[in-house]
Design an enzyme around this catalytic site. Structure first.
Site, PDB file in Angstrom:
ATOM      1  N   ASN A   9     -10.787  -2.730  -6.151  1.00 29.40           N
ATOM      2  CA  ASN A   9      -9.953  -1.765  -6.898  1.00 29.40           C
ATOM      3  C   ASN A   9     -10.554  -1.340  -8.242  1.00 29.40           C
ATOM      4  O   ASN A   9     -10.115  -0.362  -8.838  1.00 29.40           O
ATOM      5  CB  ASN A   9      -8.531  -2.306  -7.117  1.00 29.40           C
ATOM      6  CG  ASN A   9      -7.681  -2.282  -5.862  1.00 29.40           C
ATOM      7  OD1 ASN A   9      -6.778  -3.092  -5.701  1.00 29.40           O
ATOM      8  ND2 ASN A   9      -7.956  -1.365  -4.941  1.00 29.40           N
ATOM      9  N   ASP A  26       0.833  -1.212   0.000  1.00 26.30           N
ATOM     10  CA  ASP A  26       0.000   0.000   0.000  1.00 26.30           C
ATOM     11  C   ASP A  26       0.868   1.263   0.000  1.00 26.30           C
ATOM     12  O   ASP A  26       1.983   1.251   0.517  1.00 26.30           O
ATOM     13  CB  ASP A  26      -0.885  -0.030   1.254  1.00 26.30           C
ATOM     14  CG  ASP A  26      -2.055   0.923   1.141  1.00 26.30           C
ATOM     15  OD1 ASP A  26      -2.260   1.514   0.073  1.00 26.30           O
ATOM     16  OD2 ASP A  26      -2.772   1.079   2.149  1.00 26.30           O
TER      17      ASP A  26
HETATM   18  C1  FPP Z   1      -2.188   0.189  -3.197  1.00 25.12           C
HETATM   19  O1  FPP Z   1      -1.619   1.482  -3.199  1.00 25.12           O
HETATM   20  C2  FPP Z   1      -1.610  -0.574  -4.284  1.00 25.12           C
HETATM   21  C3  FPP Z   1      -2.302  -1.167  -5.294  1.00 25.12           C
HETATM   22  C4  FPP Z   1      -3.754  -1.113  -5.420  1.00 25.12           C
HETATM   23  C5  FPP Z   1      -1.607  -1.869  -6.382  1.00 25.12           C
HETATM   24  C6  FPP Z   1      -0.398  -2.615  -5.950  1.00 25.12           C
HETATM   25  C7  FPP Z   1       0.343  -3.009  -7.132  1.00 25.12           C
HETATM   26  C8  FPP Z   1       1.685  -2.996  -7.224  1.00 25.12           C
HETATM   27  C9  FPP Z   1       2.578  -2.636  -6.120  1.00 25.12           C
HETATM   28  C10 FPP Z   1       2.346  -3.423  -8.463  1.00 25.12           C
HETATM   29  C11 FPP Z   1       2.024  -4.843  -8.718  1.00 25.12           C
HETATM   30  C12 FPP Z   1       3.018  -5.471  -9.512  1.00 25.12           C
HETATM   31  C13 FPP Z   1       2.811  -6.569 -10.227  1.00 25.12           C
HETATM   32  C14 FPP Z   1       3.964  -7.276 -10.725  1.00 25.12           C
HETATM   33  C15 FPP Z   1       1.476  -7.087 -10.552  1.00 25.12           C
HETATM   34  P1  FPP Z   1      -2.568   2.729  -3.372  1.00 25.12           P
HETATM   35  O2  FPP Z   1      -2.622   3.059  -4.809  1.00 25.12           O
HETATM   36  O3  FPP Z   1      -3.896   2.451  -2.728  1.00 25.12           O
HETATM   37  O4  FPP Z   1      -1.789   3.835  -2.576  1.00 25.12           O
HETATM   38  P2  FPP Z   1      -2.430   5.054  -1.792  1.00 25.12           P
HETATM   39  O5  FPP Z   1      -3.201   4.462  -0.637  1.00 25.12           O
HETATM   40  O6  FPP Z   1      -1.244   5.827  -1.361  1.00 25.12           O
HETATM   41  O7  FPP Z   1      -3.310   5.778  -2.757  1.00 25.12           O
END
Ligand code: FPP
Length: 262
Positions: A85, A37
């Protein structure tokens, strides 16, 4: 082991190497699950689009996969996309759906070479064909590997997983495949997407959020949790070592007593 470290070209320091060696003298969690996250906040802090955070996060997946494999972790489960998501802007969802292709496009040969087996848990139906193609190709090319399992939670949601498991149990009872008297925690687990995996020993969540967000609700019943303020794109080998050190300092009783208390 040191040779292997060099082979993986990970940056290293004498302090890190010492901690690494010490770590390997104690039990390493068999299964580590990570809620990655903070990508969006990482990007925002740099006045970059949110997708830049996801791209950076993908690079961290590579680093952490390498280290987990070196350490002898048996399963690494990564929450890459939840069933919730889809509510994000289309441009972000589209980008996230391209990441498995990019990641596996460059990293798959190394995963094959390192005997890592790629698996996926989640609802395949609603994933775009190009995402599925990349994941299926990786699953197929690594299916005979018997090293670490790299398990992507992609379009995964724990409540839906449990409801589906209940539906399938009912169906099997109706069809005489399962005797309802034989339904217990172990048989129920076989109806979950994780039926071939052990339950996570350690759960890591980055970015300071202290919640499970519909992740592996059944499987995390006795898991040790480790939370960090660090945003996922800033997470590195030192943080993984720190999390495992914390795990090694915990006493796991699974609801019982410690041996000296009994
Ligand atoms: C949450 O951060 C993250 C996600 C929803 C996506 C996670 C995906 C990756 C780290 C890349 C995946 C890689 C592969 C190889 C499939 P957020 O966007 O909710 O962060 P925030 O809370 O700061 O907005």
């Amino acid at each position: 082991m040191i040779n292997k470290l060099k082979q993986w070209k990970r940056k290293s320091s004498s302090e890190f190497d010492e901690r690494y060696q010490e770590l390997t003298n104690h039990p390493i969690p068999n299964h580590i699950a990570i809620i990655m996250d903070g990508n969006g906040r990482w990007a925002k802090k740099r006045a970059l689009p949110r997708v830049a955070g996801h791209h950076e996060g993908m690079k961290v997946v590579r680093k952490i996969t390498r280290l987990a494999n070196e350490l002898g972790v048996k399963t690494l489960t990564l929450y890459a996309f939840s069933t919730e998501n889809w509510k994000r802007p289309k441009i972000e969802v589209d980008y996230l759906m391209k990441l498995p292709e990019e990641f596996l496009g460059t990293f798959l040969p190394e995963l094959i070479e390192e005997n890592v087996r790629v698996t996926m848990m989640g609802y395949e139906d609603s994933l775009p064909p190009h995402t599925l193609r990349a994941v299926h190709n990786a699953i197929e090319k690594t299916k005979d590997n018997d090293g670490m399992i790299l398990n992507f939670a992609l379009n995964y949601g724990a409540r839906a997983e449990i409801v589906d498991a209940v539906k399938n149990v009912l169906k099997d009872v109706e069809n005489g495949i399962l005797d309802k008297n034989n339904l217990n925690e172990e048989t129920f687990s076989n109806y979950l997407m994780t039926k071939e995996l052990s339950d996570p020993d350690l759960l890591i969540r980055t970015s300071g959020e202290i919640r499970l967000s519909n992740f592996m609700l059944w499987q995390l019943a006795y898991t040790e949790f480790w939370f960090t303020e660090t945003l996922w794109p800033d997470f590195d080998e030192q943080h993984l070592v720190e999390a495992i050190e914390a795990f090694q300092g915990r006493s796991r009783r699974f609801g019982g007593l410690q041996s000296e208390e009994s």
